[in-house]
Scaffold this motif. Structure first.
Motif, PDB file in Angstrom:
ATOM      1  N   ILE A 210       0.835  -1.202   0.000  1.00 30.84           N
ATOM      2  CA  ILE A 210       0.000   0.000   0.000  1.00 30.84           C
ATOM      3  C   ILE A 210       0.873   1.257   0.000  1.00 30.84           C
ATOM      4  CG2 ILE A 210      -1.674   1.335   1.343  1.00 30.84           C
ATOM      5  CD1 ILE A 210      -2.816  -1.356   2.337  1.00 30.84           C
ATOM      6  N   GLY A 211       1.893   1.275   0.846  1.00 24.58           N
ATOM      7  CA  GLY A 211       2.782   2.433   0.885  1.00 24.58           C
ATOM      8  C   GLY A 211       3.506   2.659  -0.423  1.00 24.58           C
ATOM      9  N   TYR A 212       3.959   1.580  -1.045  1.00 26.76           N
ATOM     10  CA  TYR A 212       4.670   1.682  -2.325  1.00 26.76           C
ATOM     11  C   TYR A 212       3.738   2.193  -3.411  1.00 26.76           C
ATOM     12  CZ  TYR A 212       7.554   0.108  -6.307  1.00 26.76           C
ATOM     13  OH  TYR A 212       8.295   0.038  -7.464  1.00 26.76           O
ATOM     14  N   ALA A 213       2.521   1.673  -3.456  1.00 32.24           N
ATOM     15  CA  ALA A 213       1.552   2.127  -4.464  1.00 32.24           C
ATOM     16  C   ALA A 213       1.257   3.610  -4.291  1.00 32.24           C
ATOM     17  CB  ALA A 213       0.270   1.305  -4.359  1.00 32.24           C
ATOM     18  N   ARG A 214       1.151   4.062  -3.066  1.00 34.59           N
ATOM     19  CA  ARG A 214       0.835   5.465  -2.822  1.00 34.59           C
ATOM     20  C   ARG A 214       1.987   6.369  -3.236  1.00 34.59           C
ATOM     21  NH1 ARG A 214      -2.438   6.096   2.775  1.00 34.59           N
ATOM     22  NH2 ARG A 214      -3.170   7.948   1.675  1.00 34.59           N
ATOM     23  N   MET A 215       3.215   5.946  -2.983  1.00 38.27           N
ATOM     24  CA  MET A 215       4.350   6.761  -3.409  1.00 38.27           C
ATOM     25  C   MET A 215       4.451   6.786  -4.932  1.00 38.27           C
ATOM     26  SD  MET A 215       8.413   6.606  -2.326  1.00 38.27           S
ATOM     27  CE  MET A 215       8.133   7.253  -0.671  1.00 38.27           C
ATOM     28  N   LEU A 216       4.189   5.656  -5.565  1.00 38.71           N
ATOM     29  CA  LEU A 216       4.188   5.621  -7.032  1.00 38.71           C
ATOM     30  C   LEU A 216       3.144   6.574  -7.587  1.00 38.71           C
ATOM     31  CD1 LEU A 216       4.519   1.765  -7.548  1.00 38.71           C
ATOM     32  CD2 LEU A 216       6.123   3.465  -8.472  1.00 38.71           C
ATOM     33  N   GLY A 217       1.928   6.523  -7.028  1.00 39.55           N
ATOM     34  CA  GLY A 217       0.865   7.392  -7.503  1.00 39.55           C
ATOM     35  C   GLY A 217       1.190   8.860  -7.297  1.00 39.55           C
ATOM     36  N   ALA A 218       1.783   9.194  -6.151  1.00 43.23           N
ATOM     37  CA  ALA A 218       2.131  10.581  -5.861  1.00 43.23           C
ATOM     38  C   ALA A 218       3.204  11.103  -6.812  1.00 43.23           C
ATOM     39  CB  ALA A 218       2.615  10.707  -4.420  1.00 43.23           C
ATOM     40  N   ARG A 219       3.977  10.197  -7.383  1.00 44.89           N
ATOM     41  CA  ARG A 219       5.043  10.598  -8.311  1.00 44.89           C
ATOM     42  C   ARG A 219       4.634  10.398  -9.778  1.00 44.89           C
ATOM     43  NH1 ARG A 219       5.663  12.826  -4.674  1.00 44.89           N
ATOM     44  NH2 ARG A 219       7.310  12.822  -3.094  1.00 44.89           N
TER      45      ARG A 219
END
Length: 452
Positions: A239-248
């Motif tokens: 979940i954390g990785y997906a959110r950082m990917l989306g934010a970038r």
């Protein structure tokens, strides 16, 4: 510490009598005895004096003298406590450098002392002691022929708080490189990777932060598959990785990672964890929560991210991203937690305005509420296992605020609602509520356009 000069023989005799006596001696008597004997036998008694000073500094009961009677503890007398810890540092430095245990003794004395300096707001002095700790670690590594380990993470956290995030990222990257061959190490590598990811993120090095995050996800997937680690931690990492990917803006990759996360959440909702684990999963979630919440922090110059402060030259120490709260500097941690009062007042004032004027920006209410929710959840998890009961309402309120924004038909509404649902999904996951966590995650994924 001055250990030179003559010592009265009667004092020596009294000191030895105190230490050899069968009766119970007070911490004050023990320190006084070692102070005397350290001057006549430094090799034998200086290390004992250091440890006795540390023990005395943690005494809860402080009498008016050697009687040990009741009174204020040293925790309520910071200057008196610091004086003891500084004396311990001086005693440790006075130990012969040829003594085998000197490095570790001095390192520990410096560690005790720097914490109190930071707690008193004397950050420059605290950071100087951390620099000395790192120097000891480097000297020890050179002597042992191995990699530097002592002092690196404390120094990296300290300079990250001061805005020197790129430097911290470099140091942590070197530490990760030396730790990787040894493997996960019962979670040790995971915490180190989180610190590295946080420093890289703060330094604005998005590609490297994402690459490190992918390494963390891959490792946690392997640990969960081999039944060496909690499935919940793997889910949090995804979940954390997906959110950082989306934010970038890495939308395609983010969608793929969300699909993986949904599969893991489905497994948890269906069968639960494969076995019972210790309770560090909630701390893992709290660290990731503060990391994902960094972009929601208020944009004012006094509260901006460290990477921007490096450019502006204005330094307002802030928690180092990716680092567990117990390893934040005490003054930074206290300021971060104390900020909840002002945030709550500001959120309540904005809510009152919104009740009178429907044109008050709902997006700002959602953002402000998220900052409050993140800080409150990190505080609750740090202090008590009752974090779920104490912060559940904040995540529920955040989702309702975001739904209101979405109903207004704003362009950012669906994405903001998805973000708050992800927050609540991860919270429910940390609270062991796997079915509701999956429900929130599915809704968030749908809002973000994921198929299925």
């Amino acid at each position: 510490m001055d250990i030179s000069g003559t010592v009265d023989q009667d004092d020596i005799m009294r000191a030895r009598t105190i230490l050899l006596g069968s009766g119970r001696r007070t911490p004050y008597e023990e320190v006084d005895a070692y102070r005397v004997l350290a001057r006549v036998g430094p090799a034998a008694y200086l290390p004992r004096l250091v440890r006795a000073l540390h023990d005395l500094s943690y005494e809860r009961v402080h009498g008016s003298g050697r009687s040990g009677g009741p009174g204020a503890g040293f925790h309520e007398q910071p200057m008196a406590r610091l004086a003891l810890l500084e004396e311990a540092v001086a005693a440790a430095r006075a130990v012969d450098p040829a003594e085998p245990g000197r490095a570790q003794l001095l390192y520990q004395a410096l560690d005790f002392c720097q914490r109190d300096l930071y707690a008193m707001g004397r950050r420059a002095e605290g950071l100087a002691l951390r620099a000395e700790m790192l120097a000891i670690g480097r000297a020890q590594a050179a002597a042992d022929g191995g990699p530097v380990s002592w002092g690196v993470r404390g120094w990296a956290a300290g300079i990250s708080e001061e805005g020197r995030c790129a430097e911290a990222g470099e140091l942590l990257g070197e530490l990760v490189a030396t730790a990787l061959p040894a493997g996960p190490g019962e979670g040790t590598l995971a915490w180190l990777l989180l610190e590295w990811i946080g420093a890289l993120h703060d330094a604005g090095r998005a590609d490297e932060a994402l690459a490190a995050f992918e390494g963390l996800v891959t490792m946690e997937a392997a640990e969960a598959a081999a039944d060496r680690g909690p499935v919940v931690v793997h889910a949090h990492a995804l979940i954390g990785y997906a959110r950082m990917l989306g934010a970038r803006g890495r939308d395609e990759r983010a969608a793929a990672v969300r699909r993986e996360a949904r599969a893991v959440l489905t497994e948890l909702a269906t069968t639960g964890e494969r076995r019972s684990w210790s309770g560090y999963q909630a701390t893992f979630w709290a660290v990731l929560l503060s990391l994902s919440g960094a972009d929601s922090e208020r944009p004012a110059a006094s509260d901006e991210r460290p990477a921007a402060r490096e450019r502006s030259g204005s330094v307002v120490p802030r928690p180092p991203l990716g680092v567990v709260p117990r390893d934040w500097s005490p003054d930074v941690r206290q300021r971060y937690f104390d900020s909840r009062t002002a945030l709550r007042e500001e959120a309540d004032a904005l809510a009152a305005r919104a009740a009178e004027d429907p044109d008050v920006p709902c997006a700002e209410r959602v953002r402000l509420h998220r900052v409050l929710a993140v800080r409150s959840a990190v505080h609750a998890e740090f202090h008590t296992h009752l974090f779920a009961e104490r912060t559940r309402h904040l995540f529920d309120e955040g989702v309702e605020l975001a739904r209101g924004l979405a109903r207004q038909g704003s362009v950012e509404g669906p994405a903001v609602l998805a973000d708050t649902l992800m927050d609540r999904s991860a919270f429910r996951l940390a609270a062991g509520e796997f079915g509701p966590a999956l429900d929130d995650f599915r809704e968030a994924s749908g809002l973000l356009g994921d198929a299925g």
